[in-house]
Motif scaffolding. Structure first.
Motif, PDB file in Angstrom:
ATOM      1  N   GLU A  51       0.802  -1.232   0.000  1.00 26.04           N
ATOM      2  CA  GLU A  51       0.000   0.000   0.000  1.00 26.04           C
ATOM      3  C   GLU A  51       0.832   1.279   0.000  1.00 26.04           C
ATOM      4  N   LEU A  52       2.096   1.175   0.422  1.00 32.04           N
ATOM      5  CA  LEU A  52       2.917   2.387   0.577  1.00 32.04           C
ATOM      6  C   LEU A  52       4.116   2.362  -0.376  1.00 32.04           C
ATOM      7  N   PRO A  53       4.591   3.551  -0.788  1.00 33.13           N
ATOM      8  CA  PRO A  53       5.718   3.582  -1.717  1.00 33.13           C
ATOM      9  C   PRO A  53       7.049   3.203  -1.065  1.00 33.13           C
ATOM     10  N   THR A  54       7.141   3.410   0.254  1.00 30.66           N
ATOM     11  CA  THR A  54       8.420   3.088   0.907  1.00 30.66           C
ATOM     12  C   THR A  54       8.184   2.183   2.115  1.00 30.66           C
ATOM     13  N   LYS A  55       9.259   1.552   2.521  1.00 28.96           N
ATOM     14  CA  LYS A  55       9.222   0.683   3.691  1.00 28.96           C
ATOM     15  C   LYS A  55       8.913   1.502   4.946  1.00 28.96           C
ATOM     16  N   ILE A  56       8.130   0.971   5.861  1.00 29.01           N
ATOM     17  CA  ILE A  56       7.921   1.695   7.119  1.00 29.01           C
ATOM     18  C   ILE A  56       8.957   1.225   8.143  1.00 29.01           C
ATOM     19  N   ASP A  57       9.179   2.058   9.142  1.00 30.47           N
ATOM     20  CA  ASP A  57      10.067   1.659  10.230  1.00 30.47           C
ATOM     21  C   ASP A  57       9.210   0.931  11.278  1.00 30.47           C
ATOM     22  N   GLU A  58       9.422  -0.362  11.409  1.00 28.92           N
ATOM     23  CA  GLU A  58       8.573  -1.157  12.319  1.00 28.92           C
ATOM     24  C   GLU A  58       8.672  -0.663  13.766  1.00 28.92           C
ATOM     25  N   ASN A  59       9.877  -0.226  14.161  1.00 25.74           N
ATOM     26  CA  ASN A  59      10.054   0.239  15.542  1.00 25.74           C
ATOM     27  C   ASN A  59       9.193   1.474  15.808  1.00 25.74           C
ATOM     28  N   GLU A  60       9.142   2.349  14.790  1.00 24.06           N
ATOM     29  CA  GLU A  60       8.331   3.560  14.914  1.00 24.06           C
ATOM     30  C   GLU A  60       6.843   3.203  14.967  1.00 24.06           C
ATOM     31  N   LEU A  61       6.443   2.266  14.104  1.00 17.91           N
ATOM     32  CA  LEU A  61       5.034   1.855  14.069  1.00 17.91           C
ATOM     33  C   LEU A  61       4.618   1.228  15.408  1.00 17.91           C
ATOM     34  N   ILE A  62       5.495   0.462  15.995  1.00 11.30           N
ATOM     35  CA  ILE A  62       5.183  -0.167  17.288  1.00 11.30           C
ATOM     36  C   ILE A  62       4.969   0.923  18.346  1.00 11.30           C
ATOM     37  N   ALA A  63       5.838   1.934  18.335  1.00 15.38           N
ATOM     38  CA  ALA A  63       5.709   3.031  19.311  1.00 15.38           C
ATOM     39  C   ALA A  63       4.410   3.805  19.066  1.00 15.38           C
ATOM     40  N   ILE A  64       4.121   4.095  17.798  1.00 13.76           N
ATOM     41  CA  ILE A  64       2.874   4.819  17.466  1.00 13.76           C
ATOM     42  C   ILE A  64       1.692   4.024  17.995  1.00 13.76           C
ATOM     43  N   PHE A  65       1.711   2.717  17.743  1.00 14.31           N
ATOM     44  CA  PHE A  65       0.594   1.882  18.185  1.00 14.31           C
ATOM     45  C   PHE A  65       0.486   1.885  19.717  1.00 14.31           C
ATOM     46  N   LEU A  66       1.593   1.705  20.403  1.00 17.45           N
ATOM     47  CA  LEU A  66       1.515   1.653  21.878  1.00 17.45           C
ATOM     48  C   LEU A  66       1.018   2.985  22.444  1.00 17.45           C
ATOM     49  N   ASN A  67       1.418   4.094  21.824  1.00 19.45           N
ATOM     50  CA  ASN A  67       0.919   5.408  22.267  1.00 19.45           C
ATOM     51  C   ASN A  67      -0.595   5.484  22.095  1.00 19.45           C
ATOM     52  N   GLU A  68      -1.071   5.053  20.919  1.00 23.96           N
ATOM     53  CA  GLU A  68      -2.527   5.058  20.663  1.00 23.96           C
ATOM     54  C   GLU A  68      -3.234   4.096  21.606  1.00 23.96           C
TER      55      GLU A  68
END
Ligand code: BTN
Length: 304
Positions: free
Chosen positions: A212-229
């Motif tokens: 779905e996205l043009p570039t790779k996501i940073d999994e570590n960042e996504l995990i932090a975003i999710f835990l914050n939410e």
């Protein structure tokens, strides 16, 4: 003795397939034996050190255990929960060899995904257990939307992009009649994975962030975003602010107003229009004869 055993488990980063198979029985003696035989190793891209700089939580993820390969983070989380692990403990594995999905299905968890389990100990009425699943779906959908994607929730908590599933939640509970001991919420997000990395039979109806996205996501960042939410929505859950969670869920839902076919746990099939969800997170269906039915759990399929 058990405490020492757990400490030992926490100090390891890799669980071999062979040990994973032994651990799968979740039998204390087997686990003790297996843990003694575990080997050390390093994760390749997900680490606590890379997650924490983006973490804005008070307690979610204060303890983060990262593994390269385990059989199922949910199974290990349940084991730790039974041995007094703290609320907010998070387990992440880059690969799972025997991951479990809802309704007893297997879940494919190759390298590149976000596969994690959280240990929760909410002091809330047991009637509220089902809602944690919806709350988790809200946190995932919001996290994915922060990446610029139009994520929607399919009841109870699959997260879809353009109608294809890219995330699922498996909730497991240990509770007596009126008290919750622990809830383990397991989350799978198909992130840096190509569709072809999954077996052919699950590709239709599935998508990944790579697709779905043009570039790779940073999994570590996504995990932090999710835990914050997640901590935000979980605080509302514990405080009993259910309406706020339900409003968010309804705003993000892909299910309300659709004509659906639901195979309930136990096999009963119900067809009808989705009217909405009640305060416990159950789905309310209007059947063709106009009567309403409450569905607590099941697999939902939209009928075109
Ligand atoms: C679903 O069927 O939609 C739920 C999938 C849940 C998968 C996650 S991955 C991390 C955790 N460990 C497991 O064994 N399952 C969950």
């Amino acid at each position: 003795m058990k405490k020492e055993m757990i400490k030992l488990l926490l100090s390891h980063e890799v669980i071999s397939d062979e040990d994973a198979a032994k651990l799968d029985s979740i039998n204390d003696e087997t686990i003790e034996q297996s843990i003694k035989e575990l080997g050390f190793g390093k994760t390749e891209h997900i680490t606590k050190e890379k997650i924490t700089p983006n973490l804005e939580t008070e307690y979610m993820g204060k303890e983060i255990l990262c593994f390269r390969k385990v059989f199922s983070t949910n199974s290990i989380a349940k084991f730790l929960a039974n041995h007094n692990a703290d609320e907010g403990t998070v387990l992440i594995s880059e690969i799972q060899t025997k991951a479990r999905g809802r309704s007893g299905k297997k879940w494919e968890a190759p390298d590149g995904g976000v596969w994690m389990s959280m240990i929760l100990r909410p002091k809330v009425p047991t009637a509220r257990i089902g809602l944690i699943t919806l709350a988790t779906g809200v946190a995932i959908a919001k996290s994915i939307r922060s990446l610029g994607l139009d994520a929607k929730i399919k009841w109870p908590n699959d997260v879809l992009i353009h109608g294809d599933k890219m995330s699922g939640v498996l909730t497991e509970v240990n509770a007596t009649f009126n008290e919750i001991d622990w809830i383990v919420v397991g989350i799978g997000i198909d992130s840096n994975i190509k569709l072809e990395d999954f077996s052919e039979d699950i590709r239709p109806g599935t998508t990944t962030l790579t697709e779905e996205l043009p570039t790779k996501i940073d999994e570590n960042e996504l995990i932090a975003i999710f835990l914050n939410e997640f901590e935000k929505v979980y605080d509302l859950y514990k405080a009993g602010e259910i309406e706020t969670i339900l409003k968010d869920w309804r705003d993000l839902a892909d299910t309300i107003g659709k004509y659906v076919n639901i195979t309930q746990t136990g096999g009963k099939i119900t067809q009808g229009y989705v009217v909405g969800i009640n305060n416990e997170g159950s789905l309310i269906i209007e059947r063709q004869d106009g009567t309403l039915e409450k569905i607590i759990s099941g697999e939902l399929r939209t009928v075109e």
